[in-house]
Design a protein around this motif. Structure first.
Motif, PDB file in Angstrom:
ATOM      1  N   UNK A 131      29.129  97.652  36.576  1.00  0.00           N
ATOM      2  CA  UNK A 131      29.756  98.401  35.485  1.00  0.00           C
ATOM      3  C   UNK A 131      29.394  97.860  34.107  1.00  0.00           C
ATOM      4  N   UNK A 132      29.651  96.579  33.860  1.00  0.00           N
ATOM      5  CA  UNK A 132      29.438  96.011  32.530  1.00  0.00           C
ATOM      6  C   UNK A 132      28.030  96.205  31.986  1.00  0.00           C
ATOM      7  N   UNK A 133      26.987  95.772  32.712  1.00  0.00           N
ATOM      8  CA  UNK A 133      25.626  95.920  32.195  1.00  0.00           C
ATOM      9  C   UNK A 133      25.187  97.368  32.002  1.00  0.00           C
ATOM     10  N   UNK A 134      25.469  98.226  32.972  1.00  0.00           N
ATOM     11  CA  UNK A 134      25.020  99.615  32.851  1.00  0.00           C
ATOM     12  C   UNK A 134      25.789 100.358  31.764  1.00  0.00           C
ATOM     13  N   UNK A 135      27.101 100.158  31.726  1.00  0.00           N
ATOM     14  CA  UNK A 135      27.884 100.822  30.687  1.00  0.00           C
ATOM     15  C   UNK A 135      27.486 100.279  29.312  1.00  0.00           C
ATOM     16  N   UNK A 136      27.232  98.974  29.246  1.00  0.00           N
ATOM     17  CA  UNK A 136      26.827  98.368  27.990  1.00  0.00           C
ATOM     18  C   UNK A 136      25.513  98.919  27.474  1.00  0.00           C
ATOM     19  N   UNK A 137      24.549  99.071  28.366  1.00  0.00           N
ATOM     20  CA  UNK A 137      23.263  99.637  27.961  1.00  0.00           C
ATOM     21  C   UNK A 137      23.410 101.114  27.586  1.00  0.00           C
ATOM     22  N   UNK A 138      24.306 101.814  28.281  1.00  0.00           N
ATOM     23  CA  UNK A 138      24.551 103.211  27.937  1.00  0.00           C
ATOM     24  C   UNK A 138      25.101 103.325  26.519  1.00  0.00           C
ATOM     25  N   UNK A 139      26.029 102.443  26.175  1.00  0.00           N
ATOM     26  CA  UNK A 139      26.584 102.438  24.819  1.00  0.00           C
ATOM     27  C   UNK A 139      25.494 102.088  23.808  1.00  0.00           C
ATOM     28  N   UNK A 140      24.690 101.080  24.125  1.00  0.00           N
ATOM     29  CA  UNK A 140      23.653 100.648  23.184  1.00  0.00           C
ATOM     30  C   UNK A 140      22.678 101.781  22.866  1.00  0.00           C
ATOM     31  N   UNK A 141      22.123 102.377  23.904  1.00  0.00           N
ATOM     32  CA  UNK A 141      21.096 103.402  23.677  1.00  0.00           C
ATOM     33  C   UNK A 141      21.691 104.718  23.160  1.00  0.00           C
ATOM     34  N   UNK A 142      22.953 104.980  23.452  1.00  0.00           N
ATOM     35  CA  UNK A 142      23.580 106.211  22.978  1.00  0.00           C
ATOM     36  C   UNK A 142      24.083 106.096  21.547  1.00  0.00           C
ATOM     37  N   UNK A 143      24.502 104.880  21.157  1.00  0.00           N
ATOM     38  CA  UNK A 143      25.195 104.727  19.876  1.00  0.00           C
ATOM     39  C   UNK A 143      24.447 103.837  18.884  1.00  0.00           C
ATOM     40  N   UNK A 144      23.955 102.685  19.335  1.00  0.00           N
ATOM     41  CA  UNK A 144      23.499 101.656  18.400  1.00  0.00           C
ATOM     42  C   UNK A 144      21.985 101.525  18.248  1.00  0.00           C
ATOM     43  N   UNK A 145      21.234 101.898  19.256  1.00  0.00           N
ATOM     44  CA  UNK A 145      19.786 101.704  19.183  1.00  0.00           C
ATOM     45  C   UNK A 145      19.203 102.533  18.030  1.00  0.00           C
TER      46      UNK A 145
END
Length: 222
Positions: A113-127
């Motif tokens: 959960x943590x790594x995949x959700x974290x990467x989802x947030x990064x690429x969706x919001x912050x990248x």
């Protein structure tokens, strides 16, 4: 120092620190939270890395146990319940099958959960660039993790045994973030993952979760 038993190094937006805070609240333990400013690099400063060489959050200091220091959120959670949840209100007893199932879910939360959700947030919001292939990959992985939870929770109320435990609690903050920031408009949580949605809602009614969600909102504007 205010006399609180613990110092928790955390981040206003990062889910993992809030996860630890929920468990501290569940156990009635006193703590001071020090929010680190990632923009200025406080998490990588010597004042923090002397406790946590990884330079991430959360980091916990137990002042009543010889200033014992621990980092990695699920290791912290396991320590807290093994040391302070003597009545096993939110954890399984040592040596039981449920104890290992609890660890199974903590490992899944930390590795899945943590790594995949974290990467989802990064690429969706912050990248800085919008990369559709990366966004799609991690949104799909987010849904895969939710599907794993749905498979189990469609057959039983809680992940382990007959009560809410750290196995369940560990998923709350990242689920909050994914539902709000990753899956976005058009995502019907209740329709697509009814058992997970019902479980998440029940966890959200706990006093500890309500308090921490409120604390998080206050921290954003502080």
């Amino acid at each position: 120092m205010s006399g609180a038993q613990f110092t928790l190094f955390s981040h206003k937006g990062g889910p993992n620190g809030w996860k630890v805070a929920i468990v501290l609240e569940e156990l009635g333990l006193t703590y001071d939270t020090k929010f680190l400013d990632f923009q200025s690099g406080e998490h990588k400063a010597d004042s923090h890395t002397k406790y946590n060489p990884n330079g991430r959050i959360p980091t916990l200091i137990d002042h009543k146990n010889g200033d014992f220091v621990l980092w990695e959120s699920d290791a912290i959670i396991a320590y807290l319940v093994d040391t302070y949840d003597k009545e096993r209100k939110i954890s399984a007893a040592d040596g039981t099958k449920e104890k290992y199932q609890e660890l199974q879910w903590l490992f899944f939360q930390a590795s899945g959960q943590g790594p995949y959700f974290g990467q989802a947030v990064w690429f969706s919001v912050f990248h800085p660039e919008k990369l559709p292939s990366a966004i799609d990959r991690y949104k799909n992985e987010t849904k895969r993790v939710l599907s794993v939870l749905e498979t189990v929770l469609s057959k039983q109320e809680w992940l382990v045994g007959n009560k809410a435990s750290i196995a369940d609690i560990s998923f709350i903050p990242w689920n909050d973030l994914a539902i709000n920031a990753v899956l976005g408009e058009g995502f019907d949580f209740i329709k697509e993952y009814p058992a997970v949605a019902a479980w998440h809602a029940k966890l959200g009614e706990r006093a500890s979760v309500k308090k921490i969600r409120d604390d998080k909102e206050k921290a954003k504007t502080a």
